[in-house]
Write a protein that holds these residues in place. Sequence first.
Motif, short mmCIF file in Angstrom:
data_model
loop_
_atom_site.label_atom_id
_atom_site.label_comp_id
_atom_site.label_asym_id
_atom_site.label_seq_id
_atom_site.Cartn_x
_atom_site.Cartn_y
_atom_site.Cartn_z
N ARG A 28 0.84 -1.20 0.00
CA ARG A 28 0.00 0.00 0.00
C ARG A 28 0.87 1.25 0.00
N GLU A 30 0.16 4.22 0.69
CA GLU A 30 -0.15 5.19 1.75
C GLU A 30 0.55 4.85 3.06
N ASP A 102 -8.02 -2.72 2.92
CA ASP A 102 -8.57 -1.38 2.69
C ASP A 102 -9.05 -0.75 4.00
N VAL A 105 -6.09 0.30 6.25
CA VAL A 105 -5.48 1.54 5.76
C VAL A 105 -6.36 2.74 6.13
#
Length: 208
Positions: A28, A30, A102, A105
Motif C-alpha cells: 500500500r 499510503e 482497505d 489503511v
Amino acid sequence: MITDQVPVLLHATDTITHAGVTAALRSRPEIRLADGDPGEPAVVLVIVERLNDEARQLLRSLQCANHAGIVLVAGEVEDSELLDVVGTGVSAIIRRADATPDTLVRLVKAAAAGEGALPPDLLGRLLSRVSRLQRDVLHPNGWDLAGMSQRETRVLKLVADGFETKEIADQLSYSERTVKSILHDITNRFQLRNRAHAVAFAMREGLI
C-alpha cells in the motif's frame, strides 16, 4: 516520490498474522512500515484474538509512548472491556473478521489524523456504558467524566486565575485547609507535580 505516507508499527500476537498483515501493508503506497524508532511517532496497529492480560499490558505500554495513534484489531470486545480499551488511548477498533487491507489503511489514516472509529454496535454499547457510569457512579458522587467534582473544578479555575489559597478559601467559604486538601487530592489522583501542573492538565483536558 510519496511524501505523505503514514508510518505504521505492527504488533500481532502470532507470527502468521504478523507476516500476512506485513505483506498486505507493504503493497500500500499510503503506508510505510516503521521500525520502532522512538523519535518517529507512528500509528500502532495491534492485532489480538482476545483482550487478555498480555494484550491489555501492551496497550497500556503503548499509551505511555510517543505514538500518533493506536488501532486495535480484536476477535471480539466485550462490553466490560470497552471503557478500558478506550482508556488506554485506542482511537479505532475493528473486529478481525471485518479487517480487510482497505479497512486497515482507512483506520490507520484516521488515527494519524487524530480521528476515532468504532463499529456502530460497539459505539452504541460504549455510549450506553458511559451513560450507566455517569448515572450510577459519577453523578451520585458529584463527579464528572474526568473524575473531578464541581468544587475541585471551581478551585482549579481560581488557581488558574492567580488567586492564592486564602483568597480561594474566602471566595468559596472554605477553610484554607480544605482548599489545600482539594488541591492535594487532585495532584495525587492524576499524578501531577504541583498546582501549575494541575492547572495545565485541567486546561489541556478541557476541564476549566
